[in-house]
Design a protein around this motif. Sequence first.
Motif, PDB file in Angstrom:
ATOM      1  N   THR A  14      -0.162  -5.476  11.007  1.00 14.04           N
ATOM      2  CA  THR A  14      -1.010  -4.854   9.993  1.00 14.04           C
ATOM      3  C   THR A  14      -0.849  -3.349  10.084  1.00 14.04           C
ATOM      4  N   ILE A  17      -4.707   2.514   8.578  1.00 15.69           N
ATOM      5  CA  ILE A  17      -4.985   3.265   7.362  1.00 15.69           C
ATOM      6  C   ILE A  17      -5.059   4.745   7.719  1.00 15.69           C
ATOM      7  N   GLU A 110       0.176  -3.056  15.408  1.00 18.95           N
ATOM      8  CA  GLU A 110      -0.409  -2.471  14.208  1.00 18.95           C
ATOM      9  C   GLU A 110       0.435  -1.255  13.863  1.00 18.95           C
ATOM     10  N   ALA A 131       1.377 -10.172   1.789  1.00 17.01           N
ATOM     11  CA  ALA A 131       0.068  -9.524   1.663  1.00 17.01           C
ATOM     12  C   ALA A 131      -0.028  -8.296   2.562  1.00 17.01           C
ATOM     13  N   GLU A 132       0.570  -8.371   3.754  1.00 17.34           N
ATOM     14  CA  GLU A 132       0.535  -7.229   4.660  1.00 17.34           C
ATOM     15  C   GLU A 132       1.395  -6.086   4.122  1.00 17.34           C
ATOM     16  N   LYS A 134       2.014  -5.397   1.001  1.00 13.93           N
ATOM     17  CA  LYS A 134       1.350  -4.772  -0.149  1.00 13.93           C
ATOM     18  C   LYS A 134       0.380  -3.676   0.303  1.00 13.93           C
ATOM     19  N   LYS A 135      -0.214  -3.860   1.487  1.00 14.05           N
ATOM     20  CA  LYS A 135      -1.181  -2.882   1.985  1.00 14.05           C
ATOM     21  C   LYS A 135      -0.526  -1.547   2.341  1.00 14.05           C
ATOM     22  N   ILE A 136       0.736  -1.568   2.703  1.00 11.27           N
ATOM     23  CA  ILE A 136       1.392  -0.352   3.195  1.00 11.27           C
ATOM     24  C   ILE A 136       2.624   0.032   2.382  1.00 11.27           C
ATOM     25  N   GLU A 137       2.886  -0.689   1.313  1.00 12.05           N
ATOM     26  CA  GLU A 137       4.111  -0.469   0.542  1.00 12.05           C
ATOM     27  C   GLU A 137       4.236   0.972   0.059  1.00 12.05           C
TER      28      GLU A 137
END
Length: 327
Positions: A14, A17, A110, A131-132, A134-137
């Motif tokens: 993951t 942020i 992480e 899905a993971e 997409k969070k950091i693309e």
Amino acid sequence: MTTTPLRRRGAALTAAILSAALLLTACGGSDDSGDNAGKTDATRTVKAGNGAIKVPAAPQRVVTIGNTDLPFIDMGGKPVGVTGVAESELSLLPKAQRATFEKATNLGEEVDLEKVASLKPDLILVQIPDAEFKKIEKQLEAIAPTAFWGLDTEWKALADAIADAGNVKDALGRQKADFEGRVAKMKQTYSDVIKNTKFVNLDRYASSDPGTFVIGDIGCVEIAQDDVGLNFPKAAAGADPLAYTNLPFEKIAELSKYDVITYPADAKGQPTEVFAPVVQTNTWKALPNVKSGNALGVFCPGNNSYGAVLRYLESLDTALATLPAKK
């Protein structure tokens, strides 16, 4: 003969942020410091799961994330940053490959995007769950050209794609030739075995309940089945893999209906620590195929790159050569 019920790593990866300050740092592509020395503006376009990506013609500073770490290294790549790989996987690598991995900056389980940006990569290779990603693309793409592939990408296709994007196609070509030669020779050598022998592959995971095992139909055994042509049981189309169902040790006796059993062994040919409880049971010891020498330990260092698969095929070849001749 995998050591985990999942074919690929990645579910635990993951992203941390980060603040807007990081994104400004990541986008600062005008840095002309020594870190960028030797870079050229030549680019080419490669196809990835996230579209057509323009990448450097000869990337110099590659960051690998998720399941791209070990395949890239296997093809001679030298990443500047890698993500967390379990010791159980690292311990199976050839010494030179492990040294390459350990020389790179470890980005952790992480993914620390600030650390990724600090490495000033000119290419990022990623295989993690969709899905993971997409969070950091967007954050990754702000740092460097990013090529992504989902977990459903077949290992040969992933090797082709990584080799293309990472500019290690020459090494991949040699590995492919070795793989095709090994498979062709095994098909010829064991043609009678392929036609007339019923195999079953067993496995056990570190997470398995005590007193259970599985019929393994994922991992290295897929190479033996799909490429070499050995006859192993597999799940019906659309059904979950057989390897997802734990079976009690009492079911071991039912394995006598198969001609040959394969099971996970270490590099020295001994049952792996996780699988050892199965071979220690009296039921196992009483199996006709065990008594006759038709239970074969096979070493599987991985099934997501040609180098690892070639080591598996070498072990399988050695094991098959010990089968007693049929009367």
